[in-house]
Design a protein around this motif. Structure first.
Motif, mmCIF file in Angstrom:
data_model
loop_
_atom_site.group_PDB
_atom_site.id
_atom_site.type_symbol
_atom_site.label_atom_id
_atom_site.label_comp_id
_atom_site.label_asym_id
_atom_site.label_seq_id
_atom_site.Cartn_x
_atom_site.Cartn_y
_atom_site.Cartn_z
ATOM 1 N N PHE A 196 57.626 40.176 17.168
ATOM 2 C CA PHE A 196 56.905 41.426 16.558
ATOM 3 C C PHE A 196 55.324 41.154 16.697
ATOM 4 O O PHE A 196 54.705 41.954 16.502
ATOM 5 C CB PHE A 196 57.541 41.506 15.079
ATOM 6 C CG PHE A 196 56.788 41.898 13.788
ATOM 7 C CD1 PHE A 196 56.761 43.482 14.009
ATOM 8 C CD2 PHE A 196 55.728 42.052 13.060
ATOM 9 C CE1 PHE A 196 56.495 44.923 13.496
ATOM 10 C CE2 PHE A 196 55.023 42.739 11.927
ATOM 11 C CZ PHE A 196 55.401 44.160 12.024
ATOM 12 N N LEU A 234 60.317 48.537 13.693
ATOM 13 C CA LEU A 234 60.491 47.540 12.339
ATOM 14 C C LEU A 234 59.261 46.835 11.891
ATOM 15 O O LEU A 234 58.755 47.695 12.138
ATOM 16 C CB LEU A 234 60.829 45.970 13.189
ATOM 17 C CG LEU A 234 60.652 44.585 13.123
ATOM 18 C CD1 LEU A 234 61.843 44.740 12.358
ATOM 19 C CD2 LEU A 234 61.131 43.902 14.768
ATOM 20 N N ASN A 286 53.457 42.156 18.923
ATOM 21 C CA ASN A 286 53.554 43.149 19.539
ATOM 22 C C ASN A 286 54.629 43.896 20.390
ATOM 23 O O ASN A 286 54.514 44.494 21.921
ATOM 24 C CB ASN A 286 52.542 43.769 19.806
ATOM 25 C CG ASN A 286 51.204 43.637 18.091
ATOM 26 O OD1 ASN A 286 51.766 44.523 17.660
ATOM 27 N ND2 ASN A 286 49.949 43.024 18.709
ATOM 28 N N ALA A 336 61.004 42.970 19.171
ATOM 29 C CA ALA A 336 61.177 41.873 18.116
ATOM 30 C C ALA A 336 63.054 42.429 17.364
ATOM 31 O O ALA A 336 62.969 42.040 16.687
ATOM 32 C CB ALA A 336 60.833 42.496 17.976
ATOM 33 N N LYS A 337 63.011 44.126 17.577
ATOM 34 C CA LYS A 337 63.783 44.439 16.840
ATOM 35 C C LYS A 337 64.996 44.264 16.868
ATOM 36 O O LYS A 337 65.929 44.652 16.260
ATOM 37 C CB LYS A 337 64.004 46.305 16.674
ATOM 38 C CG LYS A 337 64.161 47.039 17.785
ATOM 39 C CD LYS A 337 64.176 48.414 17.934
ATOM 40 C CE LYS A 337 63.957 49.303 18.808
ATOM 41 N NZ LYS A 337 62.990 48.920 20.075
#
Length: 612
Positions: free
Chosen positions: A478, A507, A481, A485-486
């Protein structure tokens, strides 16, 4: 004449010694001590020394330390009144302090002795032991830097030369980032040298080293970023405290790289076996020693047990006149577990008009919540050791247009012949019974004998597990970027929480931080997470009206309202326990613990931390 005889006897004896020298009589090893040559060429004895070192790995306040969990995690102390100061926490300057150069010296000495004496063990064994000693040393440095900032970096013995000048022994503090860089470089050097502990959960291996990299580099990255975003960043002129902001992304990438290595390994998987609910499985994760989610744990077994179950078992299940119910979770923690439909986790206690909502069953108010709540907290209406817990604070009698709450002693009956107060309370201002309406399930064994002295419990303590690694990956990705990540967050929510796949579509930092709160509750993370995000002073802000700084409880009551549809149902009332004396206060001085004055007296090169 007598002297001549003694002389002849001495010569004969010495001659005998010399003649027997081929058999090594004069060179026999003493039987009352182990020599360096013996120790460092015996794999069993080296392993025994390592076991001692593993046992000395520090946590915030001790593994399975009941008291500390009530001070910095989402709970309060409901144990003996003599320790009620734990409910009056204004974190001291030395809170969390760790400065153990005795341990560092022992490790450095071990590494040097291996180099000097280990000539009869194989190269693979020597590399394995070297890697384990260096892993423990790197972990100890991490435990120091995350509390103290930059510390002296000592990797060899410091030997006094007898000159009267101690200056050569006085090592100044390194920059904060230099300690994190040392940890990273050590891991790179040793990660491929673990040849005999590949599948161990209690000794270091390659993936244990990666787990340390995942966590330590995440800490360094967030310190670099979030400290620089403060209105007045915390730092010292020479960098003992304060990591430059431009280093953040490099650390985040190093953390993510290590997390991916572990997540891609077939050795580990998130624990969710078929046949049980996600909540039950989340609880069993910390009990089942076959769980492939565990990366590195402190093990307990026969002869080496802990009293955590004794301290925290639900009140009516205790077997002694003392013990039980000490760590009692807060309402704020319970409400941090979202509902499975994605809505936030605030419990529905009153309707929009301010009227109490009546529930048919005690457990109905907790229905459709994140399954990790069940695996972490024993709440009203839930089950423990295959039996319903008996949590009811009292009765709510309707009179004069409002409810009047009546409470009694444990296990008492109301005038209508039905239950007044349950055997498990809750009870305000009492000891060894929940003061919040909740009990701790996580780490508390369901085996009855595990709560009995002297046998006690042998479940293990998780230093590193895969659930944390997924969350580390999510946070690092996250911050970099990266859209995936989610996916890491969603995997944990699905496997442990019972959420539908891809339950998070957008997220945010708040989601990441709440996921760590609910997934890692009582695992020695929250205090340090809030510090590295630089929000601890905002969460524990000493405000008596702030739910994040004050522990609240939730007391269930049976409704006594004859002739009304709500009669016999249950309502819930939010309370502030009397024993919780004041809101928790984290000051700017607590971001780095103070350095003991005795340390500074012995070494003038040691500079103090900010605000001390």
């Amino acid at each position: 004449m007598k002297n001549k005889i003694y002389y002849i006897l001495i010569v004969l004896i010495l001659g005998t010694f010399v003649s027997c020298d081929e058999d090594g009589w004069l060179q026999r090893q003493p039987k009352d001590r182990i020599t360096d040559e013996q120790l460092w060429n015996d794999a069993t004895m080296i392993t025994g020394l390592l076991a001692n070192f593993y046992d000395r790995i520090p946590s915030l306040a001790g593994v399975f330390n009941t008291g500390s969990m009530t001070e910095f995690d989402d709970a309060m102390w409901s144990g003996h009144v003599d320790q009620n100061w734990r409910n009056d926490i204004r974190y001291g300057d030395d809170y969390g302090r760790y400065w153990d150069y005795g341990f560092i010296r022992d490790i450095n000495l071990s590494l040097e002795n291996m180099d000097n004496y280990s000539v009869r063990i194989s190269d693979d064994q020597k590399a394995q032991f070297n890697a384990e000693f260096r892993f423990i040393r790197a972990l100890v440095y991490f435990e120091m830097v995350k509390r103290m900032g930059g510390v002296p970096l000592v990797t060899t013995q410091l030997i006094y030369d007898g000159s009267g000048d101690p200056t050569p022994l006085q090592v100044g503090r390194s920059k904060e980032y230099e300690i994190y860089d040392f940890i990273y470089s050590e891991i790179q050097d040793i990660k491929d040298n673990f040849s005999t502990t590949t599948n161990s959960r209690t000794r270091a291996n390659k993936y244990t080293a990666y787990a340390l990299q995942s966590r330590a580099m995440l800490y360094a990255g967030s310190l670099a970023k979030y400290n620089s975003l403060m209105a007045s960043p915390i730092s010292t002129p020479d960098g003992e405290v304060g990591i430059p902001a431009d280093k953040a992304n490099d650390y985040y990438q190093k953390s993510l790289d290590a997390s991916l290595k572990i997540m891609e390994s077939e050795n580990y998987e998130l624990y969710n076996p078929a046949g049980s609910s996600e909540g039950e499985n989340f609880y069993k994760l910390f009990i089942d020693k076959s769980a492939k989610e565990m990366i590195f744990a402190k093990d307990f077994a026969t002869g080496k047990v802990h009293g955590f179950t004794y301290d925290n078992v639900v009140r009516s299940f205790r077997t002694d006149i003392e013990g039980s119910s000490i760590v009692t979770p807060s309402l704020s923690l319970v409400e941090s577990y979202d509902y499975l439909d994605g809505t936030s986790g605030e419990l529905k206690i009153k309707d929009g008009a301010g009227n109490y909502i009546a529930y048919d069953n005690l457990e109905d108010i907790f229905a459709n919540k994140d399954a990790r709540l069940y695996g972490t907290v024993v709440y009203p209406g839930s089950v423990f050791r295959s039996q319903p817990v008996d949590i009811q604070a009292g009765v709510a009698v309707w009179e004069d247009g409002d409810y009047s709450f009546r409470r009694g002693d444990l296990g008492t009956t109301f005038e209508d012949g039905k239950k007044l107060t349950g055997f498990d309370g809750p009870r305000d201002n009492d000891q060894y019974v929940s003061n919040t309406g909740f009990y701790l399930r996580k780490f508390v064994s369901e085996t009855p004998q595990d709560g009995v002295r002297p046998s006690l419990a042998s479940n293990w303590w998780p230093w590193f597990r895969l659930g944390e690694i997924y969350l580390n990956a999510a946070e690092a990705a996250f911050e970099l970027n990266k859209s995936e990540a989610k996916d890491y967050i969603n995997k944990v929510r699905e496997m442990h929480g019972g959420f539908a796949p891809n339950s998070i579509t957008t997220l945010t930092n708040d989601i990441i931080r709440n996921e760590r709160r609910v997934e890692l509750a009582f695992e020695d993370h929250r205090y340090f997470d809030l510090k590295r995000w630089r929000i601890a002073h905002e969460v524990w802000n000493a405000q008596e009206t702030d739910d994040t700084a004050v522990v609240h409880g939730l007391f269930p009551y049976r409704v006594v309202r004859p002739g009304h549809p709500d009669d016999g149902k249950f309502i819930f009332d939010v309370v502030r326990p009397t024993r919780f004396r004041r809101a928790r206060e984290f000051r700017m001085a607590n971001y780095y613990s103070s350095i003991d004055q005795a340390v500074r007296n012995n070494n003038p090169k040691i500079k103090p931390n900010p605000f001390h």
